[in-house]
Design a protein around this motif. Sequence first.
Motif, PDB file in Angstrom:
ATOM      1  N   GLY A 144       0.737  -1.086  -0.080  1.00  0.00           N
ATOM      2  CA  GLY A 144      -0.194  -0.133  -0.041  1.00  0.00           C
ATOM      3  C   GLY A 144       0.742   1.085  -0.083  1.00  0.00           C
ATOM      4  O   GLY A 144       2.095   1.168   0.120  1.00  0.00           O
ATOM      5  N   ARG A 173       1.703  -3.082  -4.404  1.00  0.00           N
ATOM      6  CA  ARG A 173       0.283  -3.092  -4.588  1.00  0.00           C
ATOM      7  C   ARG A 173      -0.158  -4.658  -4.298  1.00  0.00           C
ATOM      8  O   ARG A 173      -1.023  -4.896  -4.063  1.00  0.00           O
ATOM      9  CB  ARG A 173      -0.010  -2.858  -6.003  1.00  0.00           C
ATOM     10  CG  ARG A 173       0.407  -1.391  -6.569  1.00  0.00           C
ATOM     11  CD  ARG A 173      -0.547  -0.964  -7.702  1.00  0.00           C
ATOM     12  NE  ARG A 173      -1.959  -1.050  -7.433  1.00  0.00           N
ATOM     13  CZ  ARG A 173      -2.871  -0.493  -8.519  1.00  0.00           C
ATOM     14  NH1 ARG A 173      -2.317  -0.066  -9.657  1.00  0.00           N
ATOM     15  NH2 ARG A 173      -4.048  -0.789  -8.098  1.00  0.00           N
ATOM     16  N   ARG A 174       0.834  -5.457  -4.372  1.00  0.00           N
ATOM     17  CA  ARG A 174       0.568  -6.974  -3.898  1.00  0.00           C
ATOM     18  C   ARG A 174       1.578  -7.441  -3.145  1.00  0.00           C
ATOM     19  O   ARG A 174       2.664  -7.305  -3.041  1.00  0.00           O
ATOM     20  CB  ARG A 174       0.419  -7.930  -5.153  1.00  0.00           C
ATOM     21  CG  ARG A 174      -0.547  -7.324  -6.369  1.00  0.00           C
ATOM     22  CD  ARG A 174      -0.641  -8.208  -7.389  1.00  0.00           C
ATOM     23  NE  ARG A 174       0.780  -8.496  -8.000  1.00  0.00           N
ATOM     24  CZ  ARG A 174       0.920  -9.224  -9.137  1.00  0.00           C
ATOM     25  NH1 ARG A 174      -0.026  -9.972  -9.762  1.00  0.00           N
ATOM     26  NH2 ARG A 174       2.289  -9.512  -9.738  1.00  0.00           N
ATOM     27  N   GLU A 177      -9.845   1.356  -2.839  1.00  0.00           N
ATOM     28  CA  GLU A 177      -8.770   0.117  -2.787  1.00  0.00           C
ATOM     29  C   GLU A 177      -8.113   0.109  -1.599  1.00  0.00           C
ATOM     30  O   GLU A 177      -7.634  -1.166  -1.210  1.00  0.00           O
ATOM     31  CB  GLU A 177      -7.858   0.017  -4.094  1.00  0.00           C
ATOM     32  CG  GLU A 177      -7.166   1.193  -4.037  1.00  0.00           C
ATOM     33  CD  GLU A 177      -6.205   1.057  -5.255  1.00  0.00           C
ATOM     34  OE1 GLU A 177      -4.834   1.182  -5.103  1.00  0.00           O
ATOM     35  OE2 GLU A 177      -6.544   1.090  -6.462  1.00  0.00           O
ATOM     36  N   SER A 178      -7.985   1.237  -0.664  1.00  0.00           N
ATOM     37  CA  SER A 178      -7.169   1.082   0.452  1.00  0.00           C
ATOM     38  C   SER A 178      -7.474   2.190   1.439  1.00  0.00           C
ATOM     39  O   SER A 178      -8.157   3.174   0.687  1.00  0.00           O
ATOM     40  CB  SER A 178      -5.833   1.126   0.309  1.00  0.00           C
ATOM     41  OG  SER A 178      -5.219   2.370  -0.340  1.00  0.00           O
TER      42      SER A 178
END
Length: 292
Positions: A13, A41-42, A136-137
């Motif tokens: 993140g 991101r992952r 998304e976050s």
Amino acid sequence: MIYKSTVHIAFLGPKGSYSHIAAMQYASSRHFNQVVEHSCRRFDDIFNLVECDHAEYGVVPIENSNSGLIDEIGDLLLNTRLSLVDEITIPIKHCILVNNHTDINQIQIIYSHPQPVQQCSEFLKHFLTWKIVFCESSAVAMEIVSKLNQSNLGALGNKQGGQFYGLHSLLTYNLSNSHKNTTRFIILKNTNIAIFNHSITTKTILIISVQEQSEKLCEILKVLHFYNTKITYLRPRLLSYERPRNIVIIELMAHINNVYIQHILIELQKITYSLKILGCYQVTPPTNVVFH
């Protein structure tokens, strides 16, 4: 141990995420002079950066006190050559983050990741007119509210993360349904950190795979209890891509070179499909044994 003046740390993140906060707290506790941040991101991006030596450390969440083990991390640990060298637990505290001069009665729209909304559902019942916009976050939610800079907007996130975006907490108390919500993060490294003082409190983490869950788990427990080993965590899980087998993560409060641990490893190898030592590091022991 000699620390480099500049270290690269990978986390999940953008700035302001709980993973970013955990990474910065870990860097501060180890007194690194300068930190180069790698926002990913992952989860597998974090593992790849450390495996390829583009980052010295990777910080990933392994379990939440409410929701338990993060399954994707279990799968990645089973296949990585990285070592677990430390851990850090941080409290999960949600609050309403706003720009200056915003009153709670002005708020019409809340930006948030779905998980904080779920974890703060009791509080949000009092404001049913608020429109929830999912992001998304939590960090993305805070960034949007900061950039739009409107008095009718708020973000659901953590106070420390909000400071990165110039936001302040509208309410001073934790809005979560559970006020004891914590997430434990593990620290990954390409090489293990040797512990020569065996008198300090040390944790050894194993990950094993077994064929038949019920029978093998009983055998595993018999081995652990026979050697009177303190277990801090034992969690079986069915592998999604290989149904006949299950993985079990075991945390033992002992050094890997302890003679009893060596006997345990020999016995477990006889009854498991595979056994892997994830790491051995110094920790403050938890007070309760948790079985999931």
